[in-house]
Design a protein around this motif. Structure first.
Motif, PDB file in Angstrom:
ATOM      1  N   VAL A 289       0.847  -1.193   0.000  1.00 57.10           N
ATOM      2  CA  VAL A 289       0.000   0.000   0.000  1.00 57.10           C
ATOM      3  C   VAL A 289       0.883   1.243   0.000  1.00 57.10           C
ATOM      4  N   ALA A 290       0.680   2.096  -0.991  1.00 59.35           N
ATOM      5  CA  ALA A 290       1.461   3.335  -1.050  1.00 59.35           C
ATOM      6  C   ALA A 290       1.192   4.168   0.196  1.00 59.35           C
ATOM      7  N   GLY A 291       2.212   4.701   0.792  1.00 61.01           N
ATOM      8  CA  GLY A 291       2.042   5.531   1.990  1.00 61.01           C
ATOM      9  C   GLY A 291       1.961   4.729   3.273  1.00 61.01           C
ATOM     10  N   SER A 292       2.290   3.433   3.211  1.00 60.36           N
ATOM     11  CA  SER A 292       2.133   2.584   4.395  1.00 60.36           C
ATOM     12  C   SER A 292       3.109   2.947   5.513  1.00 60.36           C
ATOM     13  N   SER A 293       4.154   3.697   5.184  1.00 60.75           N
ATOM     14  CA  SER A 293       5.109   4.072   6.244  1.00 60.75           C
ATOM     15  C   SER A 293       4.434   4.897   7.338  1.00 60.75           C
ATOM     16  N   ALA A 294       3.289   5.490   7.025  1.00 60.78           N
ATOM     17  CA  ALA A 294       2.586   6.298   8.028  1.00 60.78           C
ATOM     18  C   ALA A 294       1.995   5.443   9.142  1.00 60.78           C
ATOM     19  N   TRP A 295       1.761   4.151   8.835  1.00 62.89           N
ATOM     20  CA  TRP A 295       1.082   3.344   9.859  1.00 62.89           C
ATOM     21  C   TRP A 295       1.640   1.930  10.016  1.00 62.89           C
ATOM     22  N   PHE A 296       2.532   1.497   9.124  1.00 62.14           N
ATOM     23  CA  PHE A 296       3.148   0.173   9.286  1.00 62.14           C
ATOM     24  C   PHE A 296       4.535   0.352   9.893  1.00 62.14           C
ATOM     25  N   ARG A 297       4.740  -0.248  11.090  1.00 59.48           N
ATOM     26  CA  ARG A 297       6.004  -0.033  11.804  1.00 59.48           C
ATOM     27  C   ARG A 297       7.094  -0.996  11.339  1.00 59.48           C
ATOM     28  N   GLY A 298       6.715  -2.244  11.097  1.00 55.99           N
ATOM     29  CA  GLY A 298       7.727  -3.224  10.692  1.00 55.99           C
ATOM     30  C   GLY A 298       7.325  -4.594  11.170  1.00 55.99           C
ATOM     31  N   GLY A 299       8.236  -5.538  11.041  1.00 54.48           N
ATOM     32  CA  GLY A 299       7.848  -6.883  11.445  1.00 54.48           C
ATOM     33  C   GLY A 299       9.017  -7.810  11.637  1.00 54.48           C
ATOM     34  N   ILE A 300       8.685  -8.972  12.152  1.00 51.76           N
ATOM     35  CA  ILE A 300       9.674 -10.006  12.428  1.00 51.76           C
ATOM     36  C   ILE A 300       9.207 -11.279  11.734  1.00 51.76           C
ATOM     37  N   VAL A 301      10.124 -11.927  11.011  1.00 49.12           N
ATOM     38  CA  VAL A 301       9.815 -13.258  10.507  1.00 49.12           C
ATOM     39  C   VAL A 301      10.488 -14.236  11.462  1.00 49.12           C
ATOM     40  N   GLY A 302       9.695 -14.811  12.336  1.00 48.97           N
ATOM     41  CA  GLY A 302      10.230 -15.738  13.339  1.00 48.97           C
ATOM     42  C   GLY A 302       9.910 -17.158  12.932  1.00 48.97           C
ATOM     43  N   TYR A 303      10.776 -17.719  12.119  1.00 46.68           N
ATOM     44  CA  TYR A 303      10.462 -19.047  11.571  1.00 46.68           C
ATOM     45  C   TYR A 303      10.929 -20.131  12.548  1.00 46.68           C
ATOM     46  N   ALA A 304      12.213 -20.083  12.915  1.00 45.80           N
ATOM     47  CA  ALA A 304      12.728 -21.055  13.898  1.00 45.80           C
ATOM     48  C   ALA A 304      12.236 -20.676  15.299  1.00 45.80           C
ATOM     49  N   ASP A 305      12.035 -21.687  16.125  1.00 45.55           N
ATOM     50  CA  ASP A 305      11.501 -21.439  17.470  1.00 45.55           C
ATOM     51  C   ASP A 305      12.381 -20.467  18.259  1.00 45.55           C
TER      52      ASP A 305
END
Ligand code: ATP
Ligand code: MG
Length: 409
Positions: A289-305
């Protein structure tokens, strides 16, 4: 008025070769209020092309063909038209001269091969080709129209717009208005049940389509003019909207992530994600989504336990006790994402996407989703089967919808 669109050319039957001419024509026809009943791609075989033409001519008021009008031996559309209409080919001397002059203007010499392009079935008219040497053919009979256009997309488009479209508009197809309604978090059968009795509404047509985690209703309304078509469309989609309520998330080109983004932006809130089985697809959906930096902070891909623990703060004991695919771990992922990224909302996803890894109590398709907020949050469990791609896509859609519903509550 209805149409049939036929693509001629053996090369179109190879894997990966798409009939983009047909896509374009179907779209243009809809603009003119003409719905396509069927489409086909056929090899360069005179008898097969002729059979398709004959069937199409009985089925629809408009028949459009592309391809097979060139000078080479495998260009058979002219011959097929002659067979289908039982109208022998005759060579048009004026067209022969035009082809010859076209060639000599470019310093080339036309011969019998090129002159084949001056052959037309009796009763057919020429469609002028300003961009190339292959003229098109137009057959008009008993209020029906058939146009054969070259396969080269630029020539086909120019000829359709200049010559064919005005004739179809004059033939009076009326007008069409279209809208796609988008529904999330409900199965196709549920949506169908809710709106089914509206399908028959006069002058309209509704098609239901299922995607992973969402359902689309493609609604088309026909009218004598644009105003009537629009009014019919508005009446029907209005009735559908009222019934679907919060399950309807948007229309036309709107996406679920885009809608969620708007809702977040409207309240000045942010979201973060911690994903296992979706491996970043949820974050990707947000960042599309264009402009998502205004509301999307980031994320973690936690695949291994241990990564779920070290990066998303999921206690190792929780994973040992409940297993990585569990409501407790989904909740911890969501809370971990929210805390690690200092977001107002956190989304956690953990599941078994398959094809391996399923067990009796956690079969392939088991996905736990969680939403963390400043209160008790929300959780959801999916346990529908499917292949890996479907399960992962569906998990993303339902996670987005979980947040959407929370934001609307
Ligand atoms: P030409 O005068 O160039 O021979 P033609 O009518 O014989 O025109 P084809 O030989 O069938 O057309 O195709 C010419 C080119 O147009 C090809 O390169 C082909 O890739 C492209 N083409 C043909 N049909 C289609 C189609 N249905 N969708 C997209 N591209 C097409
Ligand atoms: Mg050709």
């Amino acid at each position: 008025m209805t149409a049939v669109v036929i693509a001629v050319g053996s090369e179109l039957l190879r894997p990966g070769r798409r009939d983009t001419n047909g896509d374009w024509l179907v779209e243009r026809l809809l603009d003119l209020g003409i719905e396509t009943r069927w489409r086909s791609a056929v090899d360069d075989d005179v008898e097969r092309i002729a059979r398709l033409i004959a069937t199409a001519w009985k089925d629809a008021g408009v028949v459009l063909l592309t391809g097979g009008l060139g000078p080479t031996e495998d260009d058979r559309t002219r011959d097929a038209l002659a067979v289908a209409f039982d109208a022998p080919l005759t060579r048009d001397p004026a067209m022969t001269r035009w082809i010859t002059s076209m060639f000599s203007a470019r310093g080339r010499v036309a011969g019998p091969r090129q002159w084949r392009q001056a052959d037309r079935p009796q009763g057919a008219d020429w469609i002028e080709n300003a961009l190339g040497s292959a003229p098109g053919l137009l057959v008009e009979r008993d209020g029906r129209v058939l146009a054969a256009l070259p396969g080269v997309p630029a020539e086909m488009k120019a000829m359709f717009s200049a010559t064919v479209a005005p004739r179809l508009a004059a033939a009076g197809g009326g007008a069409l208005a279209r809208e796609t309604l988008r529904i999330a978090g409900r199965p196709e059968s549920w949506v169908d049940e809710v709106v089914r009795d509206l399908y028959g509404t006069r002058g309209t047509e509704t098609t239901i389509l299922a995607s992973p985690g969402s359902v689309e209703l493609l609604v088309t309304a026909r009218g004598a003019d644009e105003a009537e078509a629009r009014a019919r469309l508005a009446a029907l989609t209005g009735a559908m909207r009222a019934r679907l309520g919060i399950d309807l998330f948007g229309s036309n080109e709107e996406t679920l992530a885009g809608v969620v983004g708007h809702l977040l932006a409207a309240r000045g809130a942010t979201v973060a994600v911690a994903e296992s089985c979706t491996g970043g697809l949820l974050g990707a959906a947000f960042t599309e989504v264009a402009g998502s930096s205004a509301w999307f902070r980031g994320g973690i891909v936690g695949y291994a336990d241990d990564v779920k623990s070290s990066l998303a703060g999921v206690p190792a004991a929780l994973i040992r006790e409940h297993g990585a695919v569990s409501e407790a771990v989904a909740r911890a992922l969501a809370e971990g994402a929210r805390a690690a990224c200092s977001a107002d909302f956190g989304l956690g996803v953990t599941g078994v996407a398959g094809p391996g890894g399923g067990t009796a109590d956690k079969p392939v398709g088991t996905v736990h989703l969680a939403l963390a907020d400043d209160g008790a949050g929300r959780t959801l469990k999916l346990d529908w089967p499917g292949d890996r791609e479907l399960i992962r896509k569906r998990a993303v859609t339902v996670a987005l919808d979980l947040l959407r519903r929370r934001l609307l509550a």
